[in-house]
Design a protein around this motif. Structure first.
Motif, mmCIF file in Angstrom:
data_model
loop_
_atom_site.group_PDB
_atom_site.id
_atom_site.type_symbol
_atom_site.label_atom_id
_atom_site.label_comp_id
_atom_site.label_asym_id
_atom_site.label_seq_id
_atom_site.Cartn_x
_atom_site.Cartn_y
_atom_site.Cartn_z
ATOM 1 N N LYS A 156 15.321 -4.689 -16.792
ATOM 2 C CA LYS A 156 14.265 -3.766 -17.185
ATOM 3 C C LYS A 156 13.753 -2.990 -15.978
ATOM 4 C CE LYS A 156 9.627 -3.553 -19.198
ATOM 5 N NZ LYS A 156 8.485 -4.349 -19.724
ATOM 6 N N VAL A 157 13.732 -1.662 -16.101
ATOM 7 C CA VAL A 157 13.200 -0.790 -15.056
ATOM 8 C C VAL A 157 11.775 -0.396 -15.426
ATOM 9 C CG1 VAL A 157 13.450 1.400 -13.833
ATOM 10 C CG2 VAL A 157 15.480 0.088 -14.477
ATOM 11 N N VAL A 158 10.823 -0.722 -14.542
ATOM 12 C CA VAL A 158 9.419 -0.378 -14.783
ATOM 13 C C VAL A 158 9.185 1.095 -14.504
ATOM 14 C CG1 VAL A 158 7.040 -0.888 -14.099
ATOM 15 C CG2 VAL A 158 8.735 -2.725 -14.180
ATOM 16 N N GLY A 159 9.887 1.646 -13.510
ATOM 17 C CA GLY A 159 9.733 3.044 -13.141
ATOM 18 C C GLY A 159 10.440 3.311 -11.829
ATOM 19 N N THR A 160 10.258 4.513 -11.296
ATOM 20 C CA THR A 160 10.825 4.871 -9.996
ATOM 21 C C THR A 160 9.711 5.356 -9.078
ATOM 22 O OG1 THR A 160 11.307 7.146 -10.707
ATOM 23 C CG2 THR A 160 13.053 5.494 -10.990
ATOM 24 N N ILE A 161 9.926 5.205 -7.775
ATOM 25 C CA ILE A 161 8.944 5.664 -6.797
ATOM 26 C C ILE A 161 9.674 6.066 -5.523
ATOM 27 C CG2 ILE A 161 8.507 3.331 -5.916
ATOM 28 C CD1 ILE A 161 5.560 4.178 -5.512
ATOM 29 N N ASN A 162 9.288 7.205 -4.957
ATOM 30 C CA ASN A 162 9.882 7.687 -3.709
ATOM 31 C C ASN A 162 9.010 7.241 -2.541
ATOM 32 O OD1 ASN A 162 12.011 9.112 -4.997
ATOM 33 N ND2 ASN A 162 10.631 10.815 -5.420
ATOM 34 N N LEU A 163 9.618 6.482 -1.626
ATOM 35 C CA LEU A 163 8.868 5.949 -0.493
ATOM 36 C C LEU A 163 9.626 6.195 0.812
ATOM 37 C CD1 LEU A 163 7.792 2.483 -1.976
ATOM 38 C CD2 LEU A 163 6.344 4.493 -1.683
ATOM 39 N N PRO A 164 8.900 6.510 1.892
ATOM 40 C CA PRO A 164 9.555 6.684 3.191
ATOM 41 C C PRO A 164 9.908 5.334 3.795
ATOM 42 C CG PRO A 164 7.186 6.971 3.424
ATOM 43 C CD PRO A 164 7.445 6.765 1.950
ATOM 44 N N ASP B 197 0.866 -1.180 0.000
ATOM 45 C CA ASP B 197 0.000 0.000 0.000
ATOM 46 C C ASP B 197 0.900 1.226 0.000
ATOM 47 O OD1 ASP B 197 -1.850 1.990 0.338
ATOM 48 O OD2 ASP B 197 -2.440 1.422 2.376
ATOM 49 N N THR B 198 0.927 1.958 -1.104
ATOM 50 C CA THR B 198 1.794 3.132 -1.227
ATOM 51 C C THR B 198 1.009 4.432 -1.123
ATOM 52 O OG1 THR B 198 1.634 3.067 -3.654
ATOM 53 C CG2 THR B 198 3.459 1.870 -2.629
ATOM 54 N N GLY B 199 -0.266 4.355 -0.766
ATOM 55 C CA GLY B 199 -1.077 5.565 -0.624
ATOM 56 C C GLY B 199 -1.192 6.311 -1.939
ATOM 57 N N ASP B 200 -0.931 7.626 -1.886
ATOM 58 C CA ASP B 200 -1.052 8.440 -3.102
ATOM 59 C C ASP B 200 0.276 8.559 -3.850
ATOM 60 O OD1 ASP B 200 0.282 9.983 -1.292
ATOM 61 O OD2 ASP B 200 -1.031 11.738 -1.444
ATOM 62 N N ARG B 201 1.268 7.804 -3.430
ATOM 63 C CA ARG B 201 2.552 7.826 -4.136
ATOM 64 C C ARG B 201 2.482 6.892 -5.342
ATOM 65 N NH1 ARG B 201 6.754 10.067 -0.997
ATOM 66 N NH2 ARG B 201 6.067 10.611 1.111
ATOM 67 N N LYS B 202 2.725 7.457 -6.495
ATOM 68 C CA LYS B 202 2.570 6.713 -7.739
ATOM 69 C C LYS B 202 3.915 6.430 -8.390
ATOM 70 C CE LYS B 202 -1.865 6.960 -7.212
ATOM 71 N NZ LYS B 202 -2.609 5.762 -6.750
ATOM 72 N N LEU B 203 3.913 5.410 -9.220
ATOM 73 C CA LEU B 203 5.105 5.019 -9.955
ATOM 74 C C LEU B 203 5.365 6.010 -11.081
ATOM 75 C CD1 LEU B 203 7.145 2.598 -10.012
ATOM 76 C CD2 LEU B 203 5.702 1.603 -11.784
ATOM 77 N N ASP B 204 6.577 6.516 -11.150
ATOM 78 C CA ASP B 204 6.997 7.415 -12.227
ATOM 79 C C ASP B 204 7.595 6.555 -13.332
ATOM 80 O OD1 ASP B 204 7.786 9.507 -13.816
ATOM 81 O OD2 ASP B 204 9.525 10.047 -12.592
ATOM 82 N N ASN B 205 6.880 6.448 -14.414
ATOM 83 C CA ASN B 205 7.302 5.551 -15.480
ATOM 84 C C ASN B 205 8.606 6.013 -16.134
ATOM 85 O OD1 ASN B 205 5.056 3.886 -15.192
ATOM 86 N ND2 ASN B 205 3.802 5.169 -16.528
ATOM 87 N N THR B 206 9.513 5.095 -16.308
ATOM 88 C CA THR B 206 10.768 5.356 -17.012
ATOM 89 C C THR B 206 11.194 4.051 -17.664
ATOM 90 O OG1 THR B 206 13.059 6.088 -16.828
ATOM 91 C CG2 THR B 206 12.157 4.853 -14.975
ATOM 92 N N HIS B 207 11.935 4.163 -18.729
ATOM 93 C CA HIS B 207 12.323 2.956 -19.456
ATOM 94 C C HIS B 207 13.838 2.826 -19.578
ATOM 95 C CE1 HIS B 207 8.136 2.225 -20.490
ATOM 96 N NE2 HIS B 207 8.044 3.480 -20.894
ATOM 97 N N SER B 208 14.582 3.581 -18.751
ATOM 98 C CA SER B 208 16.043 3.473 -18.773
ATOM 99 C C SER B 208 16.458 2.195 -18.058
ATOM 100 C CB SER B 208 16.678 4.684 -18.082
ATOM 101 O OG SER B 208 16.323 5.872 -18.753
ATOM 102 N N PRO B 209 17.194 1.324 -18.715
ATOM 103 C CA PRO B 209 17.564 0.039 -18.085
ATOM 104 C C PRO B 209 18.711 0.204 -17.102
ATOM 105 C CG PRO B 209 18.532 0.190 -20.266
ATOM 106 C CD PRO B 209 17.682 1.420 -20.098
ATOM 107 N N LEU B 210 18.860 -0.775 -16.225
ATOM 108 C CA LEU B 210 20.008 -0.882 -15.344
ATOM 109 C C LEU B 210 20.862 -2.046 -15.809
ATOM 110 C CD1 LEU B 210 18.268 -0.429 -11.865
ATOM 111 C CD2 LEU B 210 19.578 1.284 -13.127
ATOM 112 N N TYR B 211 22.127 -1.991 -15.470
ATOM 113 C CA TYR B 211 23.034 -3.048 -15.876
ATOM 114 C C TYR B 211 23.695 -3.665 -14.657
ATOM 115 C CZ TYR B 211 22.389 -1.333 -20.597
ATOM 116 O OH TYR B 211 21.827 -0.965 -21.788
ATOM 117 N N GLY B 212 23.690 -4.994 -14.603
ATOM 118 C CA GLY B 212 24.253 -5.716 -13.482
ATOM 119 C C GLY B 212 25.758 -5.816 -13.567
ATOM 120 N N PHE B 213 26.339 -6.510 -12.575
ATOM 121 C CA PHE B 213 27.791 -6.657 -12.491
ATOM 122 C C PHE B 213 28.359 -7.342 -13.723
ATOM 123 C CE2 PHE B 213 31.508 -9.158 -11.151
ATOM 124 C CZ PHE B 213 32.326 -8.135 -10.705
#
Length: 217
Positions: free
Chosen positions: A142-150, A120-136
């Motif tokens: 694949k990055v679905v998006g970013t979200i700021n959570l306390p 339950d993230t309340g009114d905090r929504k996912l910010d869609n982004t499609h920039s991938p991350l790369y592992g070691f």
């Protein structure tokens, strides 16, 4: 002093910050202790290259208000001599989230999509982004998006909230989230892997998070 900080009687020359004094700076304390053990300050000690303890010397396991790891710092009931990862449980918003890996080698904080879907993230929504991350190994995630959570760190009186920017990834994992160097640095935390603990300063003292050895295995 860092710009934007309000005036304060507290100041740490090492961090150039007003959140604590240099006498309370446990990171500087640990650095000094480490260098002493490695013999970096041997030229300050009397003798011909040998470390001598005078009879009137006072042995202290704390320098400048920091802390040294002792037997009582071990997480209760852990099997010592292990090579287990530090896996904690933390409160993210109103959710008690288990299986959070604390990983100094990760440059970002990750939240797996399967975990986010149950939160339950309340009114905090996912910010869609499609920039991938790369592992070691160079593999793309694949990055679905970013979200700021306390996120609440610590227990009882020694607690602190931090807003964590999670990169939400769609991947299979035994963990629900990964806390990387971004949050570890923001907390000014150190990880004690043999003790399965993470320690960090709070307004009311040293806060800590204990790992769950059973889960990490």
């Amino acid at each position: 002093m860092k710009p934007g900080r309000p005036p304060s009687s507290r100041y740490c020359d090492y961090h150039e910050d007003t959140r604590h004094t240099i006498e309370q700076c446990y990171q500087l304390s640990n650095l000094i202790e480490s260098k002493i053990r490695k013999g970096h300050f041997i030229h300050y000690i009397e003798g011909q290259g040998q470390v001598h303890q005078r009879q009137d010397d006072i042995i202290a396991d704390v320098i400048f208000g920091g802390f040294a790891a002792r037997d009582e710092d071990y997480t209760p009931n852990i099997i010592r001599g292990h090579q287990d990862a530090l896996v904690i449980t933390a409160k993210i918003g109103t959710n008690a989230v288990k299986k959070i890996l604390v990983d100094n080698s990760s440059s970002v904080d990750l939240l797996y999509h399967h975990a986010l879907a149950r939160m339950d993230t309340g009114d905090r929504k996912l910010d869609n982004t499609h920039s991938p991350l790369y592992g070691f190994t160079g593999n793309k995630v694949k990055v679905v998006g970013t979200i700021n959570l306390p996120v609440l760190f610590g227990t009882l009186s020694c607690q602190v909230w931090k807003i964590v920017k999670f990169h939400v990834v769609s991947a299979t994992s035994s963990h629900n989230a990964i806390l990387g160097r971004t949050t570890i640095s923001a907390l000014q935390a150190i990880t004690l892997i043999p003790h399965l603990k993470m320690k960090f300063p709070t307004e009311f003292g040293v806060g800590e998070m204990c790992g769950d050895q059973t889960v990490s295995r």
